[in-house]
Design an enzyme around this catalytic site. Structure first.
Site, PDB file in Angstrom:
ATOM      1  N   THR A  19       0.833  -1.205   0.000  1.00 14.28           N
ATOM      2  CA  THR A  19       0.000   0.000   0.000  1.00 14.28           C
ATOM      3  C   THR A  19       0.867   1.253   0.000  1.00 14.28           C
ATOM      4  OG1 THR A  19      -1.595  -1.240   1.346  1.00 14.28           O
ATOM      5  CG2 THR A  19      -1.947   1.109   1.172  1.00 14.28           C
ATOM      6  N   ARG A  23       7.770  -2.799   2.754  1.00 16.05           N
ATOM      7  CA  ARG A  23       7.924  -2.928   4.206  1.00 16.05           C
ATOM      8  C   ARG A  23       8.241  -4.373   4.548  1.00 16.05           C
ATOM      9  NH1 ARG A  23       2.945   0.971   6.261  1.00 16.05           N
ATOM     10  NH2 ARG A  23       3.737   2.811   5.177  1.00 16.05           N
ATOM     11  N   SER A 114       6.169   3.363   8.825  1.00 15.22           N
ATOM     12  CA  SER A 114       5.009   4.075   9.341  1.00 15.22           C
ATOM     13  C   SER A 114       4.652   3.693  10.774  1.00 15.22           C
ATOM     14  CB  SER A 114       3.830   3.840   8.394  1.00 15.22           C
ATOM     15  OG  SER A 114       2.760   4.663   8.757  1.00 15.22           O
ATOM     16  N   HIS A 115       3.471   3.127  10.942  1.00 17.68           N
ATOM     17  CA  HIS A 115       2.939   2.830  12.279  1.00 17.68           C
ATOM     18  C   HIS A 115       3.411   1.469  12.783  1.00 17.68           C
ATOM     19  CE1 HIS A 115       0.562   1.270   9.066  1.00 17.68           C
ATOM     20  NE2 HIS A 115       0.096   0.340   9.865  1.00 17.68           N
ATOM     21  N   LYS A 127      10.258   3.914   0.499  1.00 15.19           N
ATOM     22  CA  LYS A 127       9.425   4.220  -0.662  1.00 15.19           C
ATOM     23  C   LYS A 127       9.986   5.410  -1.409  1.00 15.19           C
ATOM     24  CE  LYS A 127       5.940   7.170   1.526  1.00 15.19           C
ATOM     25  NZ  LYS A 127       4.536   7.556   1.517  1.00 15.19           N
ATOM     26  N   ASP A 278       1.851   9.177  14.176  1.00 13.09           N
ATOM     27  CA  ASP A 278       2.446   7.841  14.085  1.00 13.09           C
ATOM     28  C   ASP A 278       3.954   7.898  13.838  1.00 13.09           C
ATOM     29  OD1 ASP A 278       2.349   8.781  11.497  1.00 13.09           O
ATOM     30  OD2 ASP A 278       2.104   6.783  10.646  1.00 13.09           O
ATOM     31  N   ASP A 280       5.969   7.914  11.273  1.00 11.81           N
ATOM     32  CA  ASP A 280       6.551   8.850  10.303  1.00 11.81           C
ATOM     33  C   ASP A 280       5.767  10.152  10.191  1.00 11.81           C
ATOM     34  OD1 ASP A 280       4.430   7.461   9.143  1.00 11.81           O
ATOM     35  OD2 ASP A 280       5.224   7.702   7.116  1.00 11.81           O
ATOM     36  N   ASP A 282       2.586  10.925   9.464  1.00 13.27           N
ATOM     37  CA  ASP A 282       1.519  11.237   8.508  1.00 13.27           C
ATOM     38  C   ASP A 282       0.123  10.912   9.037  1.00 13.27           C
ATOM     39  OD1 ASP A 282       1.874   8.517   8.292  1.00 13.27           O
ATOM     40  OD2 ASP A 282       2.185   8.504   6.109  1.00 13.27           O
ATOM     41  N   ARG A 283       0.025  10.092  10.079  1.00 12.96           N
ATOM     42  CA  ARG A 283      -1.304   9.777  10.627  1.00 12.96           C
ATOM     43  C   ARG A 283      -1.633  10.685  11.802  1.00 12.96           C
ATOM     44  NH1 ARG A 283      -2.456   3.370  10.506  1.00 12.96           N
ATOM     45  NH2 ARG A 283      -1.692   3.008   8.394  1.00 12.96           N
ATOM     46  N   THR A 345      -7.940   2.444  -1.284  1.00  5.29           N
ATOM     47  CA  THR A 345      -7.072   2.714  -0.136  1.00  5.29           C
ATOM     48  C   THR A 345      -5.654   2.982  -0.619  1.00  5.29           C
ATOM     49  OG1 THR A 345      -8.384   1.388   1.357  1.00  5.29           O
ATOM     50  CG2 THR A 345      -6.072   1.645   1.921  1.00  5.29           C
ATOM     51  N   GLU A 364      -8.666   9.380   5.003  1.00  2.21           N
ATOM     52  CA  GLU A 364      -8.901   7.944   5.049  1.00  2.21           C
ATOM     53  C   GLU A 364      -9.265   7.538   6.468  1.00  2.21           C
ATOM     54  OE1 GLU A 364      -6.319   5.437   2.278  1.00  2.21           O
ATOM     55  OE2 GLU A 364      -4.938   6.846   3.202  1.00  2.21           O
ATOM     56  N   GLU A 365      -9.997   6.441   6.539  1.00  2.00           N
ATOM     57  CA  GLU A 365     -10.385   5.917   7.850  1.00  2.00           C
ATOM     58  C   GLU A 365      -9.166   5.480   8.668  1.00  2.00           C
ATOM     59  OE1 GLU A 365      -9.618   2.592   8.342  1.00  2.00           O
ATOM     60  OE2 GLU A 365      -8.931   2.553   6.246  1.00  2.00           O
ATOM     61  N   SER A 366      -8.051   5.225   7.992  1.00  5.11           N
ATOM     62  CA  SER A 366      -6.850   4.727   8.657  1.00  5.11           C
ATOM     63  C   SER A 366      -6.047   5.872   9.279  1.00  5.11           C
ATOM     64  CB  SER A 366      -6.000   3.946   7.669  1.00  5.11           C
ATOM     65  OG  SER A 366      -5.724   4.751   6.531  1.00  5.11           O
ATOM     66  N   LYS A 377      -0.486  12.398   3.419  1.00  4.64           N
ATOM     67  CA  LYS A 377      -1.319  12.749   4.557  1.00  4.64           C
ATOM     68  C   LYS A 377      -0.413  13.360   5.620  1.00  4.64           C
ATOM     69  CE  LYS A 377      -1.505   8.001   6.329  1.00  4.64           C
ATOM     70  NZ  LYS A 377      -0.991   7.158   5.236  1.00  4.64           N
ATOM     71  N   ARG A 495      -9.167  -6.575   7.359  1.00  6.91           N
ATOM     72  CA  ARG A 495      -9.867  -5.402   7.880  1.00  6.91           C
ATOM     73  C   ARG A 495     -11.329  -5.494   7.463  1.00  6.91           C
ATOM     74  NH1 ARG A 495      -5.486  -2.725   9.562  1.00  6.91           N
ATOM     75  NH2 ARG A 495      -3.814  -2.102   8.157  1.00  6.91           N
TER      76      ARG A 495
HETATM   77  C1  G16 Z   1      -0.684   3.531   4.374  1.00 11.55           C
HETATM   78  C2  G16 Z   1      -1.289   4.247   3.200  1.00 11.55           C
HETATM   79  C3  G16 Z   1      -2.703   4.641   3.497  1.00 11.55           C
HETATM   80  C4  G16 Z   1      -3.494   3.419   3.911  1.00 11.55           C
HETATM   81  C5  G16 Z   1      -2.820   2.763   5.093  1.00 11.55           C
HETATM   82  C6  G16 Z   1      -3.475   1.458   5.511  1.00 11.55           C
HETATM   83  O1  G16 Z   1      -0.557   4.413   5.430  1.00 11.55           O
HETATM   84  O2  G16 Z   1      -0.558   5.399   2.857  1.00 11.55           O
HETATM   85  O3  G16 Z   1      -3.237   5.225   2.366  1.00 11.55           O
HETATM   86  O4  G16 Z   1      -4.801   3.777   4.235  1.00 11.55           O
HETATM   87  O5  G16 Z   1      -1.490   2.462   4.761  1.00 11.55           O
HETATM   88  O6  G16 Z   1      -3.339   0.556   4.485  1.00 11.55           O
HETATM   89  P1  G16 Z   1      -3.698  -0.974   4.674  1.00 11.55           P
HETATM   90  O7  G16 Z   1      -5.153  -0.984   5.071  1.00 11.55           O
HETATM   91  O8  G16 Z   1      -3.436  -1.564   3.343  1.00 11.55           O
HETATM   92  O9  G16 Z   1      -2.846  -1.511   5.789  1.00 11.55           O
HETATM   93  P2  G16 Z   1       0.771   4.461   6.292  1.00 11.55           P
HETATM   94  O10 G16 Z   1       0.478   5.466   7.372  1.00 11.55           O
HETATM   95  O11 G16 Z   1       0.978   3.071   6.809  1.00 11.55           O
HETATM   96  O12 G16 Z   1       1.841   4.889   5.348  1.00 11.55           O
END
Ligand code: G16
Length: 542
Positions: A19, A23, A114-115, A127, A278, A280, A282-283, A345, A364-366, A377, A495
């Site tokens: 996504t 990773r 990220s998280h 990335k 989070d 990095d 962005d969340r 997503t 996004e919901e995430s 983000k 999910r």
């Molecule tokens: C990444 C993407 C987001 C996505 C999230 C969750 O976020 O940039 O657009 O909504 O992953 O993705 P998944 O549901 O596939 O785990 P981040 O913050 O992890 O870079």
């Protein structure tokens, strides 16, 4: 005299970006040639890099510094003229996007998972972001993946390590390396968007806030902006020192992992406002006194109040959200008479809409919210936008959200995650759902309007993305959505997204798990979750 070495290599399996980039476990990345192969695949796939400028930085997790040194040497050997690297190898994801855009570089490489947790036994990631500042679109990530499968050699400069902690320009073979302050450009951009005077006045009048940086990258950014520039009291920023293992934490700003913040906001002396970001940066998660704002509602509320912020005073062009995100923002878009977009997503899908001026806010919901100010983000941006709205409206967070529901109706929403399940079982479950024809059938008290596997045609460039999540949409507009996460590194994560529109204000106080109980049961039954995964309950509920 430093020289370029050409190293023979063979491809690794599985260097397919998910996504958001590649990773994997640190141990995978630390294998000889693994990172190098992927970086060479990037450089081979993005066009002529000779003479170009690249941005580099990461979230500071374990392996960040080592990877920075390798990438710098490879950039030199591949002909880049200059690399701009954040001091200490640090750069939040939104700040990287900001710098790429501001200095019009040939994109950047961001090191982050990220998280996901960090440390020698945990996760690492990489990335490439394009010159517009956003994550590489699928065509580019596919090209990188294809190249990774055919790679036979990579180039690396034989040179000493760069001092990543010394600001200024150093030389690496023929290439210049500029170590810069990772906070300054980003903080300057935030000042152009929000009413810093109003926020400063609110803090002066006693407005209380806690920001949980979760020992991740936003610590220095939040301290500089909230405590130094906006005069929030010292200690407003919690866990503000970035650590390579995030203090053994899981830097995911949700109700489970940001528990220290949640306890403070739901405790007896709760401050007015709480927020977390989070790994990095962005969340974001937004909390009021004894109140949790879902990411979908947060986007909707920010959109409805955007003109209170100087950077958005002229109004919004459109609002974009990912498919599994609730339709709450669509209701605001309809009221404002502006377009609403539904994308797959992944933040990368917003890039074309932002570039074309079709959307101003995205979310996004995430726990992702952002705007056209960068192409990622942006956690702190969302926090500052909320602060601006709160400073102007001078009402509690809960009152603002409840008034929003009263006006637009409430999209009651929850996400259930089943983490670390067996990959074959997860794929079997998705195949099972894909094979169902439910149209017109009754599931519990609900009748199915349609079910499908979401496919998206980008309205700007016409590119098509298929298999983006199973939707079961009911006749009253309620829905359940199933996806497999594209960001995990262990097994699979299922999910399940559950949503129901509730116009009746007397029911707005209900707990979502209660209000959605029937739909949650339907989702579990129709997907045969327990039988197929052995899990009776989700691991995380947001
Ligand atoms: C990444 C993407 C987001 C996505 C999230 C969750 O976020 O940039 O657009 O909504 O992953 O993705 P998944 O549901 O596939 O785990 P981040 O913050 O992890 O870079």
């Amino acid at each position: 005299m430093s020289a370029v070495r050409i190293i023979q290599t063979t491809p690794f399996d599985g260097q397919k970006p998910g996504t958001s980039g590649l990773r994997k476990k640190v141990k995978t990345f630390a294998q000889p040639h693994y990172l190098e192969n992927f970086v060479q695949a990037i450089f081979d796939s993005i066009g002529e890099v000779g003479g170009k400028v690249l941005v580099l930085g990461g979230d500071g997790r374990f392996h960040n510094r080592t990877a920075c040194q390798t990438i710098l040497k490879m950039a030199a050997a591949n002909g880049f003229a200059r690399v701009m690297v954040g001091r200490g190898g640090i750069l939040s994801t939104p700040a990287a996007s900001c710098v790429i855009r501001k200095y019009r570089t040939f994109g950047g490489i961001i090191l982050s998972a990220s998280h996901n947790p960090g440390g020698p036994d945990e996760d690492f990631g990489i990335k490439y972001n394009i010159p517009a500042g956003g994550p590489a679109p699928e065509a580019v990530t596919e090209a990188i993946f294809a190249r990774s499968k055919a790679i036979t050699e990579y180039r690396i400069q034989d040179a000493a390590d760069i001092d990543l902690d010394r600001l200024g320009t150093q030389q690496l073979g023929p290439m210049a390396v500029e170590v810069f302050d990772p906070v300054a450009d980003y903080a300057a951009l935030m000042q152009t968007l929000f009413d810093f005077d109003a926020i400063r006045a609110a803090f002066k009048a006693g407005f209380g806030m806690k920001f949980d940086a979760m020992h991740a990258v936003t610590g220095p950014y939040a301290k500089a902006i909230l405590e130094d520039m906006l005069d929030a009291p010292a200690g407003t920023v919690m866990n503000g020192t970035p650590l390579e293992d995030f203090g053994h934490g899981h830097p995911d700003p949700n109700l489970v992992h940001a528990h220290e913040l949640v306890e403070a906001l739901f405790g007896p002396d709760a401050p007015d406002f709480g927020a977390a970001s989070d790994g990095d940066g962005d969340r974001n998660m937004i909390l009021g006194k004894n109140f949790y704002v879902t990411p979908s509602d947060s986007l909707a509320v920010l959109a409805a109040n955007a003109t209170l912020c100087p950077g958005y005073a002229g109004g919004l062009k459109g609002i974009a959200r990912s498919m599994p995100t609730s339709a709450a923002p669509d209701r605001v878009a309809a009221a404002l008479g502006i377009p609403a977009f539904e994308t797959p997503t992944g933040w990368k899908f917003f890039g074309t809409l932002l570039d074309a001026g079709k959307a101003t806010l995205c979310g996004e919901e995430s726990f992702g919210t952002g705007s056209d100010h960068v192409r990622e983000k942006d956690g702190l941006w969302a926090v500052l936008m909320w602060l601006n709205v709160l400073a102007v409206r001078k009402e509690p967070v809960a009152d603002i959200v409840r008034a929003h529901w009263a006006k637009y109706g409430r999209n009651v929403y929850s996400r259930h995650d089943y983490e670390g399940i067996d990959s074959a079982a997860a794929n079997g479950l998705m195949d099972h759902l894909r094979g169902l024809d439910l149209k017109g059938k009754a599931l519990g008290a609900y009748k199915v309007a349609f079910n499908d596997d979401f496919a998206y045609t980008d309205p700007v460039d016409g590119s098509i993305s298929t298999q983006q999540g199973i939707r079961i949409v009911f006749e009253d507009g309620s829905r359940v959505v199933f996806r497999l996460s594209g960001t995990g590194t262990e097994g699979a994560t299922l999910r399940v997204y559950i949503e129901q529109f509730e116009p009746d204000v007397t029911k707005h106080h209900l707990d979502p798990q209660e209000a959605l109980a029937d739909l949650i049961k339907i989702a579990r039954d129709v997907a045969q979750i327990e039988a197929r995964t052995g899990r009776a309950e989700p691991t995380v509920i947001t």
